[in-house]
Design an enzyme around this catalytic site. Structure first.
Site, short mmCIF file in Angstrom:
data_model
loop_
_atom_site.label_atom_id
_atom_site.label_comp_id
_atom_site.label_asym_id
_atom_site.label_seq_id
_atom_site.Cartn_x
_atom_site.Cartn_y
_atom_site.Cartn_z
N GLU A 102 4.41 -0.11 2.68
CA GLU A 102 5.28 0.11 1.32
C GLU A 102 4.43 0.53 0.22
O GLU A 102 3.33 0.59 0.37
CB GLU A 102 6.06 -1.07 0.93
CG GLU A 102 5.52 -2.51 0.64
CD GLU A 102 6.41 -3.59 0.58
OE1 GLU A 102 7.77 -3.40 0.49
OE2 GLU A 102 6.06 -4.70 0.20
N ASP A 125 3.34 -5.87 -8.91
CA ASP A 125 3.77 -4.60 -8.92
C ASP A 125 3.21 -3.92 -10.17
O ASP A 125 4.13 -3.44 -10.87
CB ASP A 125 5.11 -4.34 -8.68
CG ASP A 125 5.69 -4.93 -7.40
OD1 ASP A 125 4.99 -5.22 -6.59
OD2 ASP A 125 7.01 -5.37 -7.37
#
Ligand SMILES: *[C@@H]1O[C@H](CO)[C@@H](O)[C@H](O)[C@H]1NC(C)=O
Ligand SMILES: *[C@@H]1O[C@H](CO)[C@@H](O)[C@H](O)[C@H]1NC(C)=O
Ligand SMILES: *[C@@H]1O[C@H](CO)[C@@H](O)[C@H](O)[C@H]1NC(C)=O
Ligand SMILES: *[C@@H]1O[C@H](CO)[C@@H](O)[C@H](O)[C@H]1NC(C)=O
Length: 357
Positions: free
Chosen positions: A229, A49
C-alpha cells in the site's frame, strides 16, 4: 494505510506474535536526520502516514499526518524546530493524507474508511467490511492552513472487490503543454492501482474506470492478499520510480507485532513509463511477479518504516524520502507504542534510490 485493529477478519490465525531476531542484516541504512522541536522526542508526535510539502509563498513546511486525530506540524526548516499546529478534520474519515501542488493550488487526498457502496449500486456484501469499504476524498486549498480546505467529495472510482480504495498519491506530468494527472491508490489486498484524474484533479477523468492500471503486487507474501500500500510515484531523470510500503504497518488486532521481516518496509520499482512496466533492480516484474527492491526496512532502533513520500527540496539539496517509523528498544527488543517522523536524502546516482545519511 489500513489500520491493524480494523483487520481482524483478514488476520485471524496469522499472527506470529514473536519477534524473531535472526533476520535482516542492518544493510547500512542510516538513522533519520536529526531534527529539533516537537519532532522527535515528544509523545504528541504521532506522525503516522506523513504528507510533507513546502508552501510556495513563504517556504513554510507543512506536515499533515493521520496520527493523533490528524495532527499537523509546521517548520521553516526540515531540521526543525517543528511546531504542532493542531489537528486537521480528516481523522473522522480515516486519514493517510497525500498533498500535492499544481500551480497555486494544493490538493489533499484522504482515506474515508466507511463509504457505503450500496448507495452507488454495489450489492456484494464485502462492501461492509474494513478491507473493502474505503474510498478517497479530495479537497483543495491555496494556503495549506488547517481550516482552509475546500472539499470536493469522493473520487468515484469503481468499487471492485479485488481491492480497497485507499492511500492515494498524485503524479502530474506536463507533456507538450498538456497536463496528465495520474492517481495511484491501494490497496492492501492486491497491490497498487492507478487511474487518470481530470484537470484540476478533483474528480476522476472521463472513462477513467475503464482505464485502471495494476502497478505492483506481492503474491509471495506470508499473508493471503499480500499487503502492499501507500504508493508514491516520483519522476527523476529518465525514470518513474514507484515507492510502496510492503507488509504490516501496525500491531495486529491482538496487540502483537508480526515478525520483523513482515512489517512495513519501503520497496521501489521503476519504469520508463508512468502507467506500468515497473520492475525491480533484478528485472523482476512488480505487478505480475512480486518484484520490488527494498530500500529501507527495520534496522537498529528503527522499526517498520513506511508511509513514505518523496519531496525535492532546495534546503536538502535534492530529493528526500520522508516516512514514519516506530522507535525500537534494542535492549528489550520492543517496538514503542508510537509513530515518529523521519527523513533522509535520496541518492539516485546508481539509477536506484539509495537512502543516504
Ligand atoms: C481524538 O478525537 C477523539 C474524538 O473526538 C477524542 O475523544 C480524543 O481525545 C482525541 N484524541 C486526541 C489525542 O486528541
Ligand atoms: C465498514 O466496515 C466495518 C467493519 O467491517 C463495518 O463495521 C462498517 O459498518 C462498514 N461501513 C460501511 C458503511 O459499510
Ligand atoms: C512480499 O512479502 C514477503 C513476506 O512478508 C516479504 O518477505 C517480501 O519482501 C515482500 N516482497 C515485496 C516485493 O513486497
Ligand atoms: C503483467 O501482466 C499483464 C496481463 O497479463 C500485462 O498486460 C502486463 O504488461 C504485465 N506487466 C508487465 C510489467 O509486464
Amino acid at each position: 494505510m489500513l489500520i491493524a485493529k480494523r483487520l481482524a477478519t483478514l488476520t485471524t490465525g496469522l499472527v506470529l506474535g514473536l519477534l524473531s531476531e535472526h533476520a535482516s542484516a542492518q544493510n547500512g541504512w542510516p538513522a533519520p536526520v536529526a531534527m529539533k522541536g516537537t519532532i522527535p522526542n515528544n509523545p504528541i508526535a504521532q506522525t503516522l502516514d506523513p504528507a510533507l510539502i513546502r508552501r510556495q509563498s513563504d517556504n513554510k513546511l507543512f506536515l499533515y499526518t493521520t496520527g493523533k486525530n490528524g495532527s499537523v506540524w509546521t517548520a521553516n526548516s526540515l531540521y526543525g524546530p517543528w511546531t504542532h499546529e493542531g489537528t486537521a478534520k480528516f481523522r473522522e474519515y480515516g486519514g493517510a493524507p497525500s498533498i500535492h501542488r499544481i500551480g497555486d493550488t494544493y490538493y489533499v487526498y484522504i482515506n474515508n474508511h466507511e463509504f457505503d457502496y450500496s448507495t452507488v449500486g454495489v450489492t456484494d456484501p464485502a462492501i461492509h467490511t474494513w478491507a473493502h469499504n474505503s474510498s478517497l476524498l479530495v479537497a483543495s486549498s491555496k494556503t495549506l492552513e488547517i481550516g482552509d480546505w475546500k472539499w470536493h467529495g469522493r473520487l468515484e472510482i469503481d468499487w471492485a472487490k479485488r481491492y480497497n480504495i485507499l492511500d492515494a498519491a498524485l503524479l502530474t506530468i506536463e507533456e507538450g503543454g498538456k497536463r496528465r494527472n495520474l492517481l495511484s491508490f491501494g490497496s492492501y489486498q492486491q497491490g497498487i492501482f492507478q487511474l487518470p484524474l481530470a484537470d484540476p484533479p478533483i474528480k476522476i477523468a472521463d472513462g477513467a474506470n475503464k482505464n485502471i492500471n495494476h502497478l505492483a503486487n506481492n503474491k509471495t507474501s506470508a499473508f493471503p492478499n499480500g499487503p502492499t500500500e501507500a504508493a508514491y510515484i516520483f519522476k527523476w531523470q529518465d525514470w518513474y520510480y514507484l515507492f510502496t510500503s510492503s507488509g504490516r504497518c501496525c500491531k495486529q488486532p491482538d496487540g502483537h507485532w508480526v515478525d520483523r521481516g513482515d512489517v512495513y518496509k519501503v520497496m521501489v520499482c521503476r519504469s520508463k513509463r508512468p502507467g506500468g512496466g515497473f520492475v525491480d533492480d533484478k528485472g523482476v516484474d512488480c505487478a505480475n511477479n512480486s518484484g520490488g527492491k527494498e530500500i529501507l526496512g527495520t534496522h537498529n532502533n528503527i522499526w517498520a518504516p513506511g508511509g513514505q513520500g518523496v519531496l525535492v527540496d532546495d534546503e536538502a539539496g535534492g530529493p528526500i524520502i520522508y516516512y514514519h517509523y516506530v522507535p525500537y528498544d534494542v535492549q528489550s527488543k520492543t517496538p514503542a507504542n508510537e509513530f515518529r517522523f523521519g527523513w533522509n536524502k535520496l541518492d539516485f546516482s546508481s539509477g536506484w534510490p539509495v537512502v543516504a545519511k
